[in-house]
Design an enzyme around this catalytic site. Structure first.
Site: not given
Length: 201
Positions: A74-75
């Protein structure tokens, strides 16, 4: 391993907040942080940027795990109303400038996430949340920076921490602002990876 969890889950992130959310959901997983260069391309939108980063993080960890393992990466970024991407502040001055931009305004929080197995993308999504701040005084900004909380968080603030009193409205996923749109991730883990948290039968 949880009897409902047939595949091993790998969290390709060192974020303690993402780890806490997955643990609270009854999932068992290993943490293998991904190290990639996170630099926006010319004219790359915030949504495209976080989606690309999430994919590249998952790909970076692929060679370190078994082919059957499921990688979750994730970012998260903050984007101002003027389309300025705000990631983690690099200095006190940087954090101050970020908080001044967010004060008395609404901004977007994007989290991109990818599920990957054996180098194959199972699903990638970008979730958007709109957050509105009240006006923050200069003294409040300085006190918040002095707490050191801004420095490992996109946009220079943590909604679940000392900055919660800055927020007047959240439109969309609250956990997305913390760093992982948990509701969407849990459904996708079930549907695309066969990994079921305790909350989903």
């Amino acid at each position: 391993m949880n009897s409902k969890q047939k595949n091993k889950l790998i969290l390709a992130s060192g974020s303690p907040r993402r780890k806490e959310m997955l643990t609270a959901s009854g999932l068992e997983f290993l943490v293998i942080p991904a190290n990639i260069d996170e630099i926006p391309k010319t004219n790359e939108s915030g949504k495209d940027y976080v989606k690309r980063n999430a994919f590249e993080k998952a790909l970076a960890v692929t060679k370190q795990v078994s082919p059957n393992d499921i990688i979750l990466s994730a970012d998260t970024i903050v984007v101002t109303k003027n389309d300025v991407i705000l990631e983690k502040p690099l200095s006190e001055e940087h954090a101050e400038n970020m908080l001044k931009m967010l004060s008395n305004e609404s901004h977007l929080v994007y989290t991109g996430y990818t599920l990957m197995q054996n180098g194959t993308e199972l699903i990638s999504r970008v979730i958007e949340t709109i957050v509105t701040f009240r006006k923050i005084s200069a003294d409040e900004i300085q006190a918040y920076i002095a707490s050191k909380e801004p420095f490992d968080k996109a946009g220079g603030y943590g909604i679940q921490g000392k900055a919660m009193g800055f927020v007047t409205n959240v439109n969309g996923s609250y956990t997305n602002v913390i760093g992982l749109p948990l509701a969407e991730v849990l459904v996708d883990l079930t549907n695309f990876a066969g990994i079921k948290p305790f909350a989903i039968k």
